[in-house]
Write a protein that holds these residues in place. Structure first.
Motif, PDB file in Angstrom:
ATOM      1  N   SER A   6      37.066  41.193  34.837  1.00  0.00           N
ATOM      2  CA  SER A   6      37.212  40.590  33.523  1.00  0.00           C
ATOM      3  C   SER A   6      38.375  39.603  33.549  1.00  0.00           C
ATOM      4  O   SER A   6      39.266  39.669  34.413  1.00  0.00           O
ATOM      5  CB  SER A   6      37.435  41.662  32.470  1.00  0.00           C
ATOM      6  N   PHE A   7      38.343  38.721  32.550  1.00  0.00           N
ATOM      7  CA  PHE A   7      39.360  37.688  32.458  1.00  0.00           C
ATOM      8  C   PHE A   7      40.736  38.308  32.242  1.00  0.00           C
ATOM      9  O   PHE A   7      41.725  37.846  32.798  1.00  0.00           O
ATOM     10  CB  PHE A   7      38.983  36.713  31.322  1.00  0.00           C
ATOM     11  N   GLY A   8      40.903  39.302  31.484  1.00  0.00           N
ATOM     12  CA  GLY A   8      42.181  39.948  31.200  1.00  0.00           C
ATOM     13  C   GLY A   8      42.791  40.530  32.477  1.00  0.00           C
ATOM     14  O   GLY A   8      44.000  40.467  32.695  1.00  0.00           O
ATOM     15  N   LEU A  10      42.236  39.556  35.555  1.00  0.00           N
ATOM     16  CA  LEU A  10      42.664  38.443  36.409  1.00  0.00           C
ATOM     17  C   LEU A  10      43.952  37.834  35.886  1.00  0.00           C
ATOM     18  O   LEU A  10      44.847  37.494  36.660  1.00  0.00           O
ATOM     19  CB  LEU A  10      41.585  37.364  36.479  1.00  0.00           C
ATOM     20  N   PHE A  11      44.069  37.709  34.577  1.00  0.00           N
ATOM     21  CA  PHE A  11      45.263  37.144  33.990  1.00  0.00           C
ATOM     22  C   PHE A  11      46.468  37.996  34.321  1.00  0.00           C
ATOM     23  O   PHE A  11      47.516  37.503  34.752  1.00  0.00           O
ATOM     24  CB  PHE A  11      45.065  36.993  32.467  1.00  0.00           C
ATOM     25  N   TRP A  12      46.366  39.296  34.105  1.00  0.00           N
ATOM     26  CA  TRP A  12      47.510  40.184  34.358  1.00  0.00           C
ATOM     27  C   TRP A  12      47.820  40.263  35.868  1.00  0.00           C
ATOM     28  O   TRP A  12      48.983  40.345  36.262  1.00  0.00           O
ATOM     29  CB  TRP A  12      47.264  41.583  33.787  1.00  0.00           C
ATOM     30  N   GLN A  13      46.845  40.199  36.675  1.00  0.00           N
ATOM     31  CA  GLN A  13      47.092  40.200  38.128  1.00  0.00           C
ATOM     32  C   GLN A  13      47.835  38.934  38.533  1.00  0.00           C
ATOM     33  O   GLN A  13      48.771  38.984  39.350  1.00  0.00           O
ATOM     34  CB  GLN A  13      45.787  40.314  38.911  1.00  0.00           C
ATOM     35  N   LEU A  14      47.436  37.810  37.934  1.00  0.00           N
ATOM     36  CA  LEU A  14      48.104  36.548  38.232  1.00  0.00           C
ATOM     37  C   LEU A  14      49.534  36.578  37.723  1.00  0.00           C
ATOM     38  O   LEU A  14      50.458  36.141  38.423  1.00  0.00           O
ATOM     39  CB  LEU A  14      47.320  35.381  37.617  1.00  0.00           C
ATOM     40  N   VAL A  15      49.785  37.097  36.538  1.00  0.00           N
ATOM     41  CA  VAL A  15      51.133  37.174  35.981  1.00  0.00           C
ATOM     42  C   VAL A  15      51.992  38.074  36.856  1.00  0.00           C
ATOM     43  O   VAL A  15      53.144  37.755  37.187  1.00  0.00           O
ATOM     44  CB  VAL A  15      51.074  37.684  34.513  1.00  0.00           C
TER      45      VAL A  15
END
Length: 163
Positions: A6-8, A10-15
Motif C-alpha cells: 500500500s501507499f502508506g 511505502l511512504f513510511w518505509q521511505l521516511v
C-alpha cells in the motif's frame, strides 16, 4: 502471488530510510570515513618508511662492501710489509752469520799460524839446545879416535827424547 504494498507502507518505509540515512550520514559516516583516511595515511606512511629503510639498507650494504674492500687492501698491505720485513731480517741474519763465520775463520787461521810459529820456535830452540848439548859433550871428551866419536854421537842421539 505477488502482493502490492500500500501507499502508506511505502511512504513510511521511505521516511524511515531517509531518517536512517540522515542519522548514518550525521553520526556514523564521518567517523568511518575519517578512520579510513587515517588508516590510508598510516599505510602510506609505513610504505614511505619501508622505501626509506630499503634505500638506507642499500646504502649500508654499499658502505659495508667498501669497508670490506678497504680492510682487504689493508690486510694485503700489512702482509706484504711483514713479508718484506721478514726477508730483510733473514738477509741481515745471513749477512751477519757470514761475516761472523769469516771473522771466526780468520781468527782460527791466525791462531793456527801463531801455534805453528810457536811450535816451530820451540822445535828450533830444542834443536839448538840439543846441538849445543851434543857439542858440549863432544868437546868435554877428548877423543882421538873416529869410531869412538861416532859411537858417542849415536848414544847421545838415542838418549835424547824429541818430544
Amino acid at each position: 502471488m505477488l502482493t502490492n504494498p500500500s501507499f502508506g507502507l511505502l511512504f513510511w518505509q521511505l521516511v524511515i530510510f531517509l531518517i536512517l540515512l540522515f542519522l548514518l550520514t550525521k553520526f556514523a559516516w564521518k567517523p568511518i570515513l575519517s578512520s579510513l583516511r587515517e588508516r590510508e595515511d598510516s599505510i602510506e606512511g609505513a610504505l614511505r618508511m619501508a622505501d626509506q629503510a630499503k634505500i638506507e639498507m642499500q646504502q649500508l650494504k654499499a658502505g659495508n662492501e667498501k669497508l670490506l674492500a678497504e680492510a682487504r687492501l689493508e690486510r694485503d698491505r700489512i702482509l706484504k710489509e711483514a713479508t718484506e720485513i721478514s726477508n730483510q731480517l733473514i738477509e741481515t741474519a745471513k749477512t751477519k752469520a757470514t761475516e761472523e763465520g769469516g771473522r771466526m775463520i780468520v781468527q782460527a787461521r791466525e791462531a793456527i799460524q801463531n801455534e805453528k810459529n810457536a811450535a816451530l820456535a820451540e822445535v828450533k830452540n830444542t834443536a839448538a839446545k840439543l846441538s849445543i848439548d851434543i857439542a858440549e859433550r863432544i868437546l868435554r871428551r877428548e877423543l882421538t879416535d873416529q869410531p869412538a866419536q861416532q859411537q858417542l854421537v849415536d848414544s847421545y842421539l838415542k838418549e835424547v827424547n824429541l818430544n
